[in-house]
Scaffold this active site. Structure first.
Site, PDB file in Angstrom:
ATOM      1  N   ARG A 262       0.851  -1.179   0.000  1.00 47.64           N
ATOM      2  CA  ARG A 262       0.000   0.000   0.000  1.00 47.64           C
ATOM      3  C   ARG A 262       0.897   1.242   0.000  1.00 47.64           C
ATOM      4  O   ARG A 262       1.957   1.246   0.645  1.00 47.64           O
ATOM      5  CB  ARG A 262      -0.877   0.044   1.260  1.00 47.64           C
ATOM      6  CG  ARG A 262      -2.065  -0.893   1.244  1.00 47.64           C
ATOM      7  CD  ARG A 262      -3.149  -0.459   0.265  1.00 47.64           C
ATOM      8  NE  ARG A 262      -4.299  -1.336   0.324  1.00 47.64           N
ATOM      9  CZ  ARG A 262      -4.465  -2.440  -0.413  1.00 47.64           C
ATOM     10  NH1 ARG A 262      -3.549  -2.806  -1.271  1.00 47.64           N
ATOM     11  NH2 ARG A 262      -5.562  -3.170  -0.298  1.00 47.64           N
ATOM     12  N   GLU A 291      -4.201   7.423  -5.178  1.00 49.46           N
ATOM     13  CA  GLU A 291      -4.190   6.719  -6.467  1.00 49.46           C
ATOM     14  C   GLU A 291      -5.371   7.229  -7.270  1.00 49.46           C
ATOM     15  O   GLU A 291      -6.498   7.159  -6.767  1.00 49.46           O
ATOM     16  CB  GLU A 291      -4.310   5.217  -6.259  1.00 49.46           C
ATOM     17  CG  GLU A 291      -3.048   4.603  -5.693  1.00 49.46           C
ATOM     18  CD  GLU A 291      -3.188   3.123  -5.355  1.00 49.46           C
ATOM     19  OE1 GLU A 291      -4.223   2.526  -5.720  1.00 49.46           O
ATOM     20  OE2 GLU A 291      -2.289   2.577  -4.720  1.00 49.46           O
ATOM     21  N   HIS A 310      -1.653   0.069  -9.605  1.00 50.80           N
ATOM     22  CA  HIS A 310      -2.288  -0.867  -8.666  1.00 50.80           C
ATOM     23  C   HIS A 310      -2.874  -2.073  -9.420  1.00 50.80           C
ATOM     24  O   HIS A 310      -4.089  -2.295  -9.403  1.00 50.80           O
ATOM     25  CB  HIS A 310      -3.368  -0.151  -7.842  1.00 50.80           C
ATOM     26  CG  HIS A 310      -3.679  -0.844  -6.552  1.00 50.80           C
ATOM     27  ND1 HIS A 310      -3.985  -0.195  -5.404  1.00 50.80           N
ATOM     28  CD2 HIS A 310      -3.741  -2.165  -6.228  1.00 50.80           C
ATOM     29  CE1 HIS A 310      -4.230  -1.060  -4.423  1.00 50.80           C
ATOM     30  NE2 HIS A 310      -4.085  -2.269  -4.913  1.00 50.80           N
TER      31      HIS A 310
HETATM   32  O1  GLV Z   1      -4.758  -4.258  -3.383  1.00 51.22           O
HETATM   33  C1  GLV Z   1      -5.221  -5.329  -3.528  1.00 51.22           C
HETATM   34  C2  GLV Z   1      -5.553  -6.219  -2.449  1.00 51.22           C
HETATM   35  O2  GLV Z   1      -5.701  -5.772  -1.306  1.00 51.22           O
HETATM   36  O3  GLV Z   1      -5.689  -7.412  -2.711  1.00 51.22           O
END
Ligand code: GLV
Length: 346
Positions: A262, A291, A310
């Site tokens: 993250r 993001e 992401h």
């Molecule tokens: O970001 C993606 C997840 O949390 O799987």
């Protein structure tokens, strides 16, 4: 909705008996808009099992739809689950959340309403580990620069006047040795990398030996010794800002930071400064905050930064498995059965 290239909704998910039409449970389904939107091809499957109620329908007539909703199919962390929403859903039994991260959910609040939570950790582990390695290799071998050069109109520059680094024999420090971190270690072993890891809980000796990973109790030791530092840790109040100015200064000036966890794990201002001043060599980030980044953000300008939007779980296979896992968890919960991938309050 996005197209995920699956069979168009006709294939039933594993071991999921469809219920008769009248009995279909009401499920609030999110994610019909936006870049990480629900797959168009999944809707047909969902409709076999549930009476789907969209956020818009619910918001337009809360008193009608609220009591009908027994589950939330939470795709990409939306909608935000707050007290007001929970209060308006008196029949809610379970929230099934796509992906592995739970930082968007207030688990204590949800639990206080007697509502269960499930996520889909197994679906995302392989593709996210693949992406971590893809970013690592892309930085090491300067793949993005190579691409730019190969498509440049200036063919006289076709042959690169720069060199990359080999990953064979380099040290990879993995922060977070959950299922994603472990799968990154498995992959890195095949690249003959030396693997260090830091985790709240040490893995068993057998697990360490299977991937040739050495435990670093102190994060600082891992940072000082690694050529590549890979963040694969959950975002929690404890891990927020885990990599700040001090941690970056401990890294080698030749080291690369890769983040598939993250954005908030890293102090982004400190990272920009470290990249600008040569404190570390490069960064590859699948996650940032916010993001997307504002278009004038300094990270977008830096040549030693590789960014992806992401996409850790953005594969046909993962998105399909996520959908199946969410459906399974909802059906189990509504039938009073043990819930696959239930998230338990610590
Ligand atoms: O970001 C993606 C997840 O949390 O799987």
């Amino acid at each position: 909705m996005s197209r995920c290239g699956l069979d168009t909704g006709s294939s039933p998910t594993r071991a999921m008996p469809a219920m008769g039409d009248q009995e279909l449970p009401g499920v609030l389904v999110s994610g019909f808009e936006g870049p990480y939107s629900i797959c168009e091809d999944h809707v047909g499957v969902l409709q076999k099992h549930f009476n789907l109620i969209t956020m818009q329908e619910f918001l337009e007539n809360k008193t009608h739809f609220g009591p009908k909703i027994q589950a939330i199919y939470l795709w990409a962390g939306k909608p935000h689950i707050n007290q007001e929403l929970l209060q308006s859903l008196p029949s809610l039994r379970v929230i099934a959340s796509s992906g592995v991260g739970l930082d968007h959910l207030d688990l204590k609040l949800i639990d206080s309403f007697g509502v269960k939570v499930a996520n889909t950790p197994h679906a995302v582990a392989n593709p996210t580990a693949d992406l971590g390695m893809a970013l690592l290799l892309a930085v090491a071998r300067r793949v993005v620069e190579g691409h730019q050069l190969a498509i440049s109109p200036h063919t006289e520059n076709f042959s690169a006047n720069w060199l990359g680094e080999e990953v064979t024999g380099a040290t990879l420090g993995i922060i977070g040795m959950g299922s994603i971190g472990y799968k990154i270690a498995q992959r890195a072993r095949a690249f003959e990398m030396k693997i260090l890891y830091h985790n709240r809980k040490r893995r068993s000796l057998e697990e360490e030996e299977a991937v040739g990973a050495t435990y670093c109790e102190r994060l600082d030791d891992l940072l000082q010794q690694s050529d590549f530092v890979m963040l694969a840790v959950n975002l929690t109040p404890q891990s927020q800002g885990l990599i700040g100015r001090r941690e970056l200064s401990l890294m080698k000036p030749t080291a690369t930071l890769i983040n598939v966890g993250r954005g908030l794990l890293v102090d982004q201002d400190a990272l920009v400064e470290a990249l600008q001043t040569g404190v570390i060599k490069a960064a590859a980030l699948d996650v940032t905050y916010p993001e997307p980044l504002p278009r004038d953000h300094p990270l977008l300008e830096l040549k030693n930064v590789t960014l992806t939007p992401h996409i850790g779980s953005a594969t046909h296979q993962a998105r399909r498995q996520m959908m199946e896992n969410l459906v399974e968890s909802i059906l189990a919960s509504l039938s009073g059965l043990p819930i696959p991938n239930e998230v338990l309050l610590k």
